[in-house]
Design a protein around this motif. Sequence first.
Motif, mmCIF file in Angstrom:
data_model
loop_
_atom_site.group_PDB
_atom_site.id
_atom_site.type_symbol
_atom_site.label_atom_id
_atom_site.label_comp_id
_atom_site.label_asym_id
_atom_site.label_seq_id
_atom_site.Cartn_x
_atom_site.Cartn_y
_atom_site.Cartn_z
ATOM 1 N N ALA A 63 -9.052 7.268 -54.956
ATOM 2 C CA ALA A 63 -8.429 6.100 -55.250
ATOM 3 C C ALA A 63 -7.054 6.330 -54.615
ATOM 4 N N CYS A 64 -6.403 5.265 -53.941
ATOM 5 C CA CYS A 64 -5.269 5.193 -53.130
ATOM 6 C C CYS A 64 -4.108 4.964 -54.161
ATOM 7 N N PRO A 65 -3.027 5.799 -54.019
ATOM 8 C CA PRO A 65 -2.057 5.498 -55.004
ATOM 9 C C PRO A 65 -1.091 4.287 -54.877
ATOM 10 N N HIS A 66 -1.441 3.433 -53.863
ATOM 11 C CA HIS A 66 -0.980 2.184 -53.514
ATOM 12 C C HIS A 66 -1.648 1.135 -54.551
ATOM 13 N N ALA A 67 -2.795 0.622 -54.254
ATOM 14 C CA ALA A 67 -3.464 -0.302 -54.968
ATOM 15 C C ALA A 67 -4.852 -0.060 -55.855
ATOM 16 N N PHE A 68 -4.940 1.478 -55.740
ATOM 17 C CA PHE A 68 -5.891 2.116 -56.501
ATOM 18 C C PHE A 68 -7.332 1.988 -56.197
ATOM 19 N N THR A 69 -7.749 1.280 -54.976
ATOM 20 C CA THR A 69 -8.875 1.226 -54.574
ATOM 21 C C THR A 69 -9.368 2.566 -53.557
ATOM 22 N N PRO A 70 -10.757 2.623 -53.486
ATOM 23 C CA PRO A 70 -11.434 3.649 -52.862
ATOM 24 C C PRO A 70 -10.798 3.570 -51.352
ATOM 25 N N LEU A 87 -7.044 8.754 -44.241
ATOM 26 C CA LEU A 87 -6.587 7.466 -44.071
ATOM 27 C C LEU A 87 -7.153 6.142 -45.230
ATOM 28 N N CYS A 88 -6.256 5.609 -45.742
ATOM 29 C CA CYS A 88 -6.825 4.558 -46.641
ATOM 30 C C CYS A 88 -7.071 3.135 -45.576
ATOM 31 N N THR A 89 -8.267 2.948 -45.985
ATOM 32 C CA THR A 89 -8.485 1.777 -44.687
ATOM 33 C C THR A 89 -8.054 0.261 -45.209
ATOM 34 N N THR A 90 -7.628 0.374 -46.639
ATOM 35 C CA THR A 90 -7.105 -0.986 -47.391
ATOM 36 C C THR A 90 -6.115 -1.359 -46.490
ATOM 37 N N HIS A 91 -4.744 -0.757 -46.513
ATOM 38 C CA HIS A 91 -3.546 -1.122 -45.869
ATOM 39 C C HIS A 91 -3.041 -0.098 -44.922
ATOM 40 N N GLY A 92 -3.768 0.954 -44.655
ATOM 41 C CA GLY A 92 -3.352 1.892 -43.460
ATOM 42 C C GLY A 92 -2.650 3.372 -44.130
HETATM 43 S S1 FES Z 1 -4.470 0.747 -51.088
HETATM 44 FE FE1 FES Z 1 -4.356 2.360 -49.827
HETATM 45 S S2 FES Z 1 -2.950 1.599 -48.724
HETATM 46 FE FE2 FES Z 1 -3.083 0.085 -49.958
#
Ligand code: FES
Length: 129
Positions: A63-70, A87-92
């Motif tokens: 879970a990314c600490p930005h938007a908590f998505t995988p 790498l978090c592929t949602t927002h880099g």
């Molecule tokens: S959810 Fe991971 S960078 Fe935005």
Amino acid sequence: MSYADEQRREKWLARVPPIGTHLCALDEVGQPGAKGFTFGEGRERFDMFVVRTEKECLAYVNACPHAFTPLETFTDKFLTRKKDQILCTTHGALFNLDDGFCTSGPCAGKSLVTIPIEIVGDQIVIALG
Ligand code: FES
């Protein structure tokens, strides 16, 4: 860490599988490489991943600490092309392999939540926290 972040962390850690839960054989994870795991379903679903470096294996809540998505879009693709960062592929967002600290992106300065694991023989298992 904010109160909301702490609450979220506690919720995730409460879902970590029991100590001794088998994850996979060590050689199922590239070196460097990563592999994801899912436990439970629905509201009880818990996603985590293991990162293997030249020196060690670590595990994080997926879970990314930005938007908590995988973090990954494609199965087990958690690392950059060079395999030197997560790498978090949602927002880099980019994270260190060895401590999950976010070095770049919208959650810079925050960290992935670590999960204790250990190597038993040639198998990766959940360890005592
Ligand atoms: S959810 Fe991971 S960078 Fe935005």
